[in-house]
Structures are given as structure tokens and as C-alpha cells.
Design a protein around this motif. Sequence first.
Motif, PDB file in Angstrom:
ATOM      1  N   ALA A  20       1.197   0.635  13.382  1.00 37.88           N
ATOM      2  CA  ALA A  20       0.225   1.121  12.397  1.00 37.88           C
ATOM      3  C   ALA A  20       0.737   0.955  10.974  1.00 37.88           C
ATOM      4  CB  ALA A  20      -0.107   2.585  12.669  1.00 37.88           C
ATOM      5  N   GLY A  21       2.040   1.143  10.770  1.00 37.56           N
ATOM      6  CA  GLY A  21       2.600   0.998   9.427  1.00 37.56           C
ATOM      7  C   GLY A  21       2.454  -0.412   8.898  1.00 37.56           C
ATOM      8  N   GLY A  22       2.659  -1.416   9.761  1.00 39.01           N
ATOM      9  CA  GLY A  22       2.495  -2.797   9.342  1.00 39.01           C
ATOM     10  C   GLY A  22       1.061  -3.123   8.973  1.00 39.01           C
ATOM     11  N   VAL A  23       0.110  -2.560   9.725  1.00 37.24           N
ATOM     12  CA  VAL A  23      -1.306  -2.776   9.415  1.00 37.24           C
ATOM     13  C   VAL A  23      -1.656  -2.173   8.058  1.00 37.24           C
ATOM     14  CG1 VAL A  23      -3.665  -2.235  10.119  1.00 37.24           C
ATOM     15  CG2 VAL A  23      -1.956  -2.844  11.844  1.00 37.24           C
ATOM     16  N   ALA A  24      -1.282  -0.922   7.840  1.00 38.99           N
ATOM     17  CA  ALA A  24      -1.642  -0.217   6.608  1.00 38.99           C
ATOM     18  C   ALA A  24      -1.007  -0.865   5.384  1.00 38.99           C
ATOM     19  CB  ALA A  24      -1.243   1.246   6.714  1.00 38.99           C
ATOM     20  N   VAL A  25       0.273  -1.212   5.474  1.00 36.62           N
ATOM     21  CA  VAL A  25       0.958  -1.822   4.332  1.00 36.62           C
ATOM     22  C   VAL A  25       0.414  -3.219   4.066  1.00 36.62           C
ATOM     23  CG1 VAL A  25       3.177  -2.766   3.579  1.00 36.62           C
ATOM     24  CG2 VAL A  25       3.048  -0.457   4.454  1.00 36.62           C
ATOM     25  N   GLY A  26       0.024  -3.949   5.116  1.00 33.04           N
ATOM     26  CA  GLY A  26      -0.556  -5.270   4.914  1.00 33.04           C
ATOM     27  C   GLY A  26      -1.818  -5.221   4.079  1.00 33.04           C
ATOM     28  N   VAL A  27      -2.664  -4.231   4.326  1.00 30.90           N
ATOM     29  CA  VAL A  27      -3.909  -4.100   3.562  1.00 30.90           C
ATOM     30  C   VAL A  27      -3.630  -3.697   2.121  1.00 30.90           C
ATOM     31  CG1 VAL A  27      -6.113  -2.887   3.424  1.00 30.90           C
ATOM     32  CG2 VAL A  27      -5.205  -3.549   5.648  1.00 30.90           C
ATOM     33  N   SER A  28      -2.618  -2.872   1.902  1.00 30.07           N
ATOM     34  CA  SER A  28      -2.314  -2.361   0.559  1.00 30.07           C
ATOM     35  C   SER A  28      -1.170  -3.112  -0.109  1.00 30.07           C
ATOM     36  CB  SER A  28      -1.969  -0.873   0.642  1.00 30.07           C
ATOM     37  OG  SER A  28      -0.853  -0.662   1.494  1.00 30.07           O
ATOM     38  N   MET A  29      -0.791  -4.284   0.388  1.00 27.50           N
ATOM     39  CA  MET A  29       0.404  -4.986  -0.044  1.00 27.50           C
ATOM     40  C   MET A  29       0.452  -5.224  -1.544  1.00 27.50           C
ATOM     41  SD  MET A  29       3.240  -6.258   0.781  1.00 27.50           S
ATOM     42  CE  MET A  29       3.027  -6.133   2.560  1.00 27.50           C
ATOM     43  N   SER A  30      -0.647  -5.595  -2.155  1.00 31.07           N
ATOM     44  CA  SER A  30      -0.641  -5.960  -3.570  1.00 31.07           C
ATOM     45  C   SER A  30      -0.367  -4.783  -4.481  1.00 31.07           C
ATOM     46  CB  SER A  30      -1.979  -6.600  -3.954  1.00 31.07           C
ATOM     47  OG  SER A  30      -3.052  -5.702  -3.720  1.00 31.07           O
ATOM     48  N   ALA A  31      -0.505  -3.550  -3.982  1.00 29.43           N
ATOM     49  CA  ALA A  31      -0.303  -2.365  -4.824  1.00 29.43           C
ATOM     50  C   ALA A  31       0.985  -1.621  -4.516  1.00 29.43           C
ATOM     51  CB  ALA A  31      -1.496  -1.411  -4.676  1.00 29.43           C
ATOM     52  N   VAL A  32       1.687  -1.987  -3.443  1.00 26.46           N
ATOM     53  CA  VAL A  32       2.921  -1.298  -3.051  1.00 26.46           C
ATOM     54  C   VAL A  32       4.103  -1.979  -3.737  1.00 26.46           C
ATOM     55  CG1 VAL A  32       4.431  -0.698  -1.132  1.00 26.46           C
ATOM     56  CG2 VAL A  32       1.957  -0.605  -0.838  1.00 26.46           C
ATOM     57  N   HIS A  33       4.844  -1.225  -4.540  1.00 28.29           N
ATOM     58  CA  HIS A  33       5.968  -1.778  -5.290  1.00 28.29           C
ATOM     59  C   HIS A  33       7.286  -1.066  -5.016  1.00 28.29           C
ATOM     60  CE1 HIS A  33       3.001  -4.130  -7.446  1.00 28.29           C
ATOM     61  NE2 HIS A  33       2.389  -3.031  -7.866  1.00 28.29           N
ATOM     62  N   LEU A  34       7.232   0.143  -4.489  1.00 24.09           N
ATOM     63  CA  LEU A  34       8.447   0.923  -4.278  1.00 24.09           C
ATOM     64  C   LEU A  34       8.627   1.216  -2.793  1.00 24.09           C
ATOM     65  CD1 LEU A  34       8.048   3.472  -7.230  1.00 24.09           C
ATOM     66  CD2 LEU A  34       9.489   1.419  -7.170  1.00 24.09           C
ATOM     67  N   PRO A  35       9.887   1.299  -2.332  1.00 28.41           N
ATOM     68  CA  PRO A  35      10.130   1.536  -0.894  1.00 28.41           C
ATOM     69  C   PRO A  35       9.513   2.824  -0.373  1.00 28.41           C
ATOM     70  CG  PRO A  35      12.127   0.781  -1.978  1.00 28.41           C
ATOM     71  CD  PRO A  35      11.132   1.037  -3.071  1.00 28.41           C
ATOM     72  N   TRP A  36       9.596   3.900  -1.173  1.00 22.90           N
ATOM     73  CA  TRP A  36       9.090   5.179  -0.673  1.00 22.90           C
ATOM     74  C   TRP A  36       7.570   5.144  -0.485  1.00 22.90           C
ATOM     75  CZ3 TRP A  36       5.445   8.155  -3.061  1.00 22.90           C
ATOM     76  CH2 TRP A  36       5.206   7.910  -4.430  1.00 22.90           C
ATOM     77  N   GLU A  37       6.884   4.314  -1.275  1.00 22.98           N
ATOM     78  CA  GLU A  37       5.438   4.192  -1.106  1.00 22.98           C
ATOM     79  C   GLU A  37       5.111   3.570   0.258  1.00 22.98           C
ATOM     80  OE1 GLU A  37       4.432   3.485  -5.875  1.00 22.98           O
ATOM     81  OE2 GLU A  37       4.415   1.807  -4.456  1.00 22.98           O
ATOM     82  N   ALA A  38       5.829   2.499   0.594  1.00 21.13           N
ATOM     83  CA  ALA A  38       5.608   1.864   1.888  1.00 21.13           C
ATOM     84  C   ALA A  38       5.962   2.801   3.039  1.00 21.13           C
ATOM     85  CB  ALA A  38       6.441   0.581   1.980  1.00 21.13           C
ATOM     86  N   MET A  39       7.035   3.556   2.888  1.00 22.00           N
ATOM     87  CA  MET A  39       7.467   4.476   3.949  1.00 22.00           C
ATOM     88  C   MET A  39       6.463   5.604   4.129  1.00 22.00           C
ATOM     89  SD  MET A  39      11.513   4.523   2.980  1.00 22.00           S
ATOM     90  CE  MET A  39      12.077   5.401   4.443  1.00 22.00           C
ATOM     91  N   THR A  40       5.922   6.099   3.027  1.00 25.96           N
ATOM     92  CA  THR A  40       4.901   7.160   3.116  1.00 25.96           C
ATOM     93  C   THR A  40       3.645   6.649   3.805  1.00 25.96           C
ATOM     94  OG1 THR A  40       5.744   8.152   1.066  1.00 25.96           O
ATOM     95  CG2 THR A  40       3.543   8.807   1.797  1.00 25.96           C
ATOM     96  N   ILE A  41       3.227   5.448   3.441  1.00 29.13           N
ATOM     97  CA  ILE A  41       2.050   4.850   4.087  1.00 29.13           C
ATOM     98  C   ILE A  41       2.297   4.660   5.578  1.00 29.13           C
ATOM     99  CG2 ILE A  41       0.636   2.764   4.216  1.00 29.13           C
ATOM    100  CD1 ILE A  41       1.017   2.473   1.183  1.00 29.13           C
ATOM    101  N   GLY A  42       3.496   4.195   5.944  1.00 25.58           N
ATOM    102  CA  GLY A  42       3.825   4.023   7.356  1.00 25.58           C
ATOM    103  C   GLY A  42       3.829   5.333   8.115  1.00 25.58           C
ATOM    104  N   PHE A  43       4.321   6.389   7.491  1.00 25.98           N
ATOM    105  CA  PHE A  43       4.365   7.718   8.120  1.00 25.98           C
ATOM    106  C   PHE A  43       2.947   8.223   8.411  1.00 25.98           C
ATOM    107  CE2 PHE A  43       4.295  12.336   7.897  1.00 25.98           C
ATOM    108  CZ  PHE A  43       5.341  12.696   8.739  1.00 25.98           C
ATOM    109  N   ILE A  44       2.089   8.190   7.387  1.00 27.73           N
ATOM    110  CA  ILE A  44       0.722   8.696   7.556  1.00 27.73           C
ATOM    111  C   ILE A  44      -0.048   7.834   8.555  1.00 27.73           C
ATOM    112  CG2 ILE A  44      -1.434   9.232   6.373  1.00 27.73           C
ATOM    113  CD1 ILE A  44       0.180   9.686   3.820  1.00 27.73           C
ATOM    114  N   ALA A  45       0.161   6.519   8.488  1.00 24.95           N
ATOM    115  CA  ALA A  45      -0.543   5.613   9.398  1.00 24.95           C
ATOM    116  C   ALA A  45      -0.191   5.894  10.850  1.00 24.95           C
ATOM    117  CB  ALA A  45      -0.225   4.165   9.047  1.00 24.95           C
ATOM    118  N   ALA A  46       1.087   6.163  11.130  1.00 19.75           N
ATOM    119  CA  ALA A  46       1.498   6.445  12.501  1.00 19.75           C
ATOM    120  C   ALA A  46       0.901   7.753  13.002  1.00 19.75           C
ATOM    121  CB  ALA A  46       3.026   6.502  12.580  1.00 19.75           C
ATOM    122  N   VAL A  47       0.856   8.766  12.142  1.00 20.44           N
ATOM    123  CA  VAL A  47       0.267  10.048  12.531  1.00 20.44           C
ATOM    124  C   VAL A  47      -1.220   9.871  12.847  1.00 20.44           C
ATOM    125  CG1 VAL A  47      -0.312  12.371  11.735  1.00 20.44           C
ATOM    126  CG2 VAL A  47       1.943  11.415  11.229  1.00 20.44           C
TER     127      VAL A  47
END
Length: 418
Positions: free
Chosen positions: A279-306
Motif C-alpha cells: 500500500a505504501g508503494g501505491v500511495a507514494v507513487g500517486v503523490s510522487m511529485s509532491a513528496v520531497h522529505l523522507p518522513w513524508e513518504a514514511m507517514t504516507i506509507g504508515f497511513i496507507a498500510a493502516v
Amino acid sequence: MAPLYAPSLRSRLAPLLLFLQIGFIVIFAFYTEIESHVKVDRTTFSNLYAEFQDVNVMVVLGFGFLCTFLVRYGFSGSGFNLLVAVIATQWGIILNGIESWYYRGKIRIDFKSLVVAEMCAASALIAMGAMLGKTNPVHLIIIALLEVSGFVLNQWLLQTLLKVRLLNSIMLLHIFGAFFGIMLTWNLHRNGSKQRFEKEKFDSKSGLFSMLGTVFLWMFWPSFNSVLVDDHSLGRKLGAVCSTYLALAVSAVTAAAVSVLSNPKGKFNLIHMQSCILAGGVAVGVSMSAVHLPWEAMTIGFIAAVVSTIGFRYLKVHMQLAFQCHDTCAVLSTHGLPGLLGWLAQLFLQIRDSDDHTVAIRFAVFHISALLITIALSLCMGIITGLLLKWNFWRPPQDKKCFDDQAFWEFPHLAVRK
């Protein structure tokens, strides 16, 4: 009582496949050419080929093994996946090259066109997951052709009307494929799915092969998300790879935790694990152009998995009971909801990083319009495809022949001897 054997597809499947393949050969013979005049050094070629192979492994091996979790549908899950993928890829090359053919007289083929076509095929495979086990190969071929046609049309609309970049329009494949599949399974609802299908189950062997597909997808997903990122800036491509990996890592840990918490006996659920850790890969793929910091990607991955794990645990049953949508692979939870989460994350991050309120409002309007067009077109194409497949001419399998390889494959050791 259902008949002993499923309807033969000899008069339906073979002519359809031969007609399509001969037609593709004719089109490729007269209207395509390989982009051979571009000067590419050996290192660049190796990098491009490696990225193409990563996407190829995901589409063929990843999705192929992932569809083998059903105990009596392993041959069909992997075999039909390859069949749909190669047909959808050829069709995607043709459709994506229509603009080039219009202006240049030829459809140019290079690594980028192959990758884009395989991503279109991935969207068709996602939609196919919702109908897995309840269709025959003729249905799957028609689904692939119409789904890829709708997805390419959606790309063209977004890029023409809203000036959406190629990367952002392609990454909506998760949302488009999931909602197309949901609408399709709603149109083709079977009364037998109100109760669990007799053969809709998995065992340790099929679960292990399916987990192998998840591993392939998990390993190569960073390439899938970064392959279309502008390679003129190595920092952007490296950022896409790192963001995807971190989101996948966080989603794997989170999916394991939520799976244990949602189980009354406190045990892992293999089906939850093999789908929701992506789920994290799916969510970050859609938002890729706006994600610039590691913690942003990790937060998106956390919420996506839940969201994905909870949706897989509870939403699939409620969708079946309340809306008569029997989603075999739970593509709504695996791709649809994480895709919507990624879209929402991109909207929030872009507005947060914008200093001009007018620009932020304009982006929000265009971003929301892109989502509405994508969902509306996917639902419409799903309805059209569902109505077409309701025709008994395609010889759909009976309820008792669903999720069964013997309806389509030869098993010599099980043959009845007279």
C-alpha cells in the motif's frame, strides 16, 4: 446441478486471439518503427534496459504469482496474467502512439513507450484482480482491451484539458484500475457469491507462491515509481527511489502490526500481509511529485498500510453484502484506497508548499478535476464492459466452475478413462 464440464471456448478464444495477434502484426508492420537514430551511450542503454526489466518483472512475475493464492486456480492465475499482460502491452503501444502516427506517420517505439505500455497493462491487471476466478479467458481479453483503451483516453484527457504531466497521469493507474474492476464486478454479480464460493480458498502451497509474487512487487516497486521521473536531475530520481523504499518498508511493518491487532487470536493473516504491505508503494507513487522529505513518504506509507489492512479486513465483506461487489483480490483496499490517499497527500503537500494562494487554489481545482475525470471515466468504462460481457455468447463459467483450473486447462492425470 451444474454440468460435468465447463463450456468449450475453442470457437471463441482461438479465433479472437488469432484475429488480435494478426491485426497487431499488420499494424506493427506498416505503422511502427524503432527509435534507432537516437544516440545513446552504453551506460545509458544499460540503465534504461534495467529499468524496463524491473517493470517487466513486476508485471509478469509479480502480478502473475500474486494471482496464484486460490488453491485450485494457480494455472489460470499465472497463465492468464501473462496472456492479458502481453496483449494489453501491444495494444497500449498502439494507442499511446496514435499521436505520433498522426504527426509523423509512424508509431515510434523505444524504452519509454514500452514502459508506458506495460504500465497500462498493469492497470488492466489490477482491474482483472477484481474478477479473478469468475471469468473465462475471452472475458479477460475483452476486459484488457477496453480497460487499456479507457486508461489511455483518460491520460489524453488529463494531459490535453488539464495539462497534467505524464508521470502524474500514469500513476493514476491504481485508481482507474481499481474502480474499473469494482464497477465491473458489480455489473457481473453472481448469486453464488452471496455465500462464499465453494473453491474460493487458499492453502499453504498456493499462499507461498502468492507471497513470492508480493516479494517481487515489493523489491521492484521503487523502479516502477521512478522509471518515468525526469532523468535530467539525478536527485529527483534518487528521491523517488528512496521515498518509495521507505514507504514500502513502513507499510510492511505497519501492515504486520495491524494484521495481528485485527485478528481475534492475535495471529498474522497471510492474505493481509501479501497485499497490504504494498500500500505504501501505491500511495507514494500517486503523490510522487509532491513528496520531497523522507518522513513524508514514511507517514504516507504508515497511513496507507493502516487504511489498506482495515479495508481488507472489513470492507471486502461489506462491499459484497451491501453493494453486491464481489472483489476477489480486494483491489479496492490494495490499490483504490491507497491511491486515493496518495492523491489526497499530493493535494495537501502541494498546497502547503505553495506561497501564492491563487496558485494553490488553481492547483486544487485542477487536481480535484483530474480525480473526478479519472473516476467517472473508469466507472463508465466498467459499466460498458460489464454490459458487453453479460452476453452469453462469451460462455461464462458456471458458479461451480469458478476458481477451478480444470475448466480451462488440461490435466492428463485427472482424465476420465473409458
